[in-house]
Design an enzyme around this catalytic site. Sequence first.
Site, PDB file in Angstrom:
ATOM      1  N   SER B 123      16.827   6.722  12.941  1.00  0.00           N
ATOM      2  CA  SER B 123      16.748   7.257  13.200  1.00  0.00           C
ATOM      3  C   SER B 123      16.304   8.780  12.830  1.00  0.00           C
ATOM      4  CB  SER B 123      16.775   7.023  14.778  1.00  0.00           C
ATOM      5  OG  SER B 123      18.338   7.111  15.211  1.00  0.00           O
ATOM      6  N   GLY B 126      13.686   9.182  10.618  1.00  0.00           N
ATOM      7  CA  GLY B 126      12.518   9.147  10.981  1.00  0.00           C
ATOM      8  C   GLY B 126      12.082   9.689  12.159  1.00  0.00           C
ATOM      9  N   GLU B 149      10.392   2.421  -0.177  1.00  0.00           N
ATOM     10  CA  GLU B 149       9.226   3.420  -0.421  1.00  0.00           C
ATOM     11  C   GLU B 149       9.181   4.738   0.528  1.00  0.00           C
ATOM     12  OE1 GLU B 149       8.517  -0.264   1.413  1.00  0.00           O
ATOM     13  OE2 GLU B 149       8.125  -1.233  -0.243  1.00  0.00           O
TER      14      GLU B 149
END
Lengths: 479, 210
Positions: B123, B126, B149
């Site tokens: 996170s 992220g 990816e």
Amino acid sequence: MQSIDQKTYLSVVDQKLYAIRKLTKDLQRALPSQVSAQFIRALVLITSAVETFLLFRVNYLRATLGADPAELEVQIAFNARVALRILGTIHQQYLPLLHAGSRHNEYLVYPSIDRAVKLFTSEVELTLIPDFEYNYAFVGIETFALREIDKLEKHSDQATQAALAGVKKDAAAIKRWITFLHFPMADRDSALSLCILAHELAHLVDKHMGLYQELIPKELDKDSFERLVAARRSSPVQTGPGGPQLTLETLFTKAWVENQCYLACTQMLENWVREIIADILAVHAIGPACYFAFNDFFAYMGSENRSSRTHPPAAFRLLGMLDELKDMGYMISSEMVDIALTAGLQRVTSDATHLKYAEEAEVVQKTIQTNQTDLLAKIRKVTSKYSFGASRYQDSVPTVLNRLKAGIAPIEFYDEKSDVMRPASVRAILNAGWELYKTDLTSFYANFKAGGEELERLDNLNQLLFKAVEASEVKRQWR
Amino acid sequence: MTELEGDRKPQRPTGAVLSREVLLQRLKGDLDLIVSPILEDSQVGDGSIDISLGTRFIRSRRSKMTKIDFPKLDKDGIRDFQESVVVPFGDEYILHPRSFVLGCTFEFIALPSDICGFVLSRSSYGRAGLLIATATFVHPGWRGCLTLELENLGEIPISLKPLSTVGQLVLLNASKLPEQPAAKLIPVGPTFTALNEDPRWKKIEALSPR
């Protein structure tokens, strides 16, 4: 009058300095941080020394030869040529190494190689150089920045020497050995083939410890040497069409011919002994993987089984490695690796008995043969601590091999005694790779879907080995 | 019994997240669950193992190609618009805003036939705009380093350093597969797209009115 005036010389030095500095920076940018850092530092110091040298020399010459313009012209030109020769060396010899280094991507194996070398000396910086020539080679430059600056000092006055002292002090802080390991670009993706690098690293160990100086036999084999001298003396000399039939003994004294033969034999002896030392050190360092890698290397080279001035013939070297492996406890069990080694020994022994040594090679071979026991005993003293003998092989390789067979990169293992995961040793990884490749590739191929290309799978085996070497090294060095 | 099965597996219902204790136990097995190397104990948590970035990347490059037409690409054609790079430990790969690069896990992963997994972004990354995976499911019996990816969805370039913990592998009990699935190849770095090999393209072509 000189055909090229001093102004031109000085301007050319400035341009060359500028170009070399720019090139060095460009090449440095293409390298990952810290790669060849000491080498680059040395190049920067040498260029700085050249600049300082010329600046102070020109000032000194103008102050002392002001009244004699012709001599001033000659002296400035001479000093500029000294500077240009050193810059030429950087341009022609050193920058190509930096350029080639920037093309490599063998960062996966580099940390392991670096650790192996540092077991012997921390005074070393290694750079891996991929070449299109199919050859492995070791180039070790010892205190090279200092040596280049020394060349400038020889032509310096007191003030110039004082000015160079600062640069010299910085150069002395650079690692003693700047080394380059050349390897064929074609082997870039083959962890198995790169085992040959162990032999090249052994050259560094030999050079650093000065082993060969102690190990070279002091006397040549007497009988074969006398035969060589007699053959040389009676050998014909080319005199052109219709000329008299001459031999060396009609033109030179026996002592002269003996001296020439002696020089040729001792040089060849040194070369061969150094190769033998490196072979034996490498066999102890990585075990059977060393023999298997050389076996395939000689095949790949398509090399004839002949001696050269620099290297003994392939069969001679392979036999030496296999004999040493036997001494290390291999070839007495019915394990797959021992069966493969024993088969190799039979082939090599048969091939080696048919080897013919002529002229200097005969003298060198017989000299080594006479001194072999002593030679090996002395090398084994150095290797006893790290030797990868048969018991170490059996302790570490089978577990690694099982994982490889299942298509798993063998990176670490659970150690029941200490209840921790331990990294696999690089030696076990490489030997497991070779054992699998030489004895049981079918079981590895069983991991793959039918119909695939075998060479692609072999490439995959090499990738698994690279991964295991890279990751186990990180595990080992993780703090 | 498959090759990757150990003998210490407690029976658990399918779909149950594996506890830290179970994960640690199974990681000790010889040919059982493998997520290797585990550099720190704290990497293994309840239900998941932290995964880090490897050294190999595949990045896009400008080429003469006008578009990626998967059915018409041959194996080498894919390399016309993508190239491999290795970033050594200590160095970094700079991922610019709205850029995309394929990375891989540093850890080599082998799942036994009764465990499956999901790859999740960490996170913290992220929140900085880094997306690490789109194909997140890992099948039972899978072996290799996972391709990640990586995409920078933010406005500021992100430095990607090998060995940084970018994600986690959530592991769950699965129904046992009958046998170890055969691999095409076992990846140890990011893999180029293999969409050109999809057999469906021929069937789609066959429907063409021309």
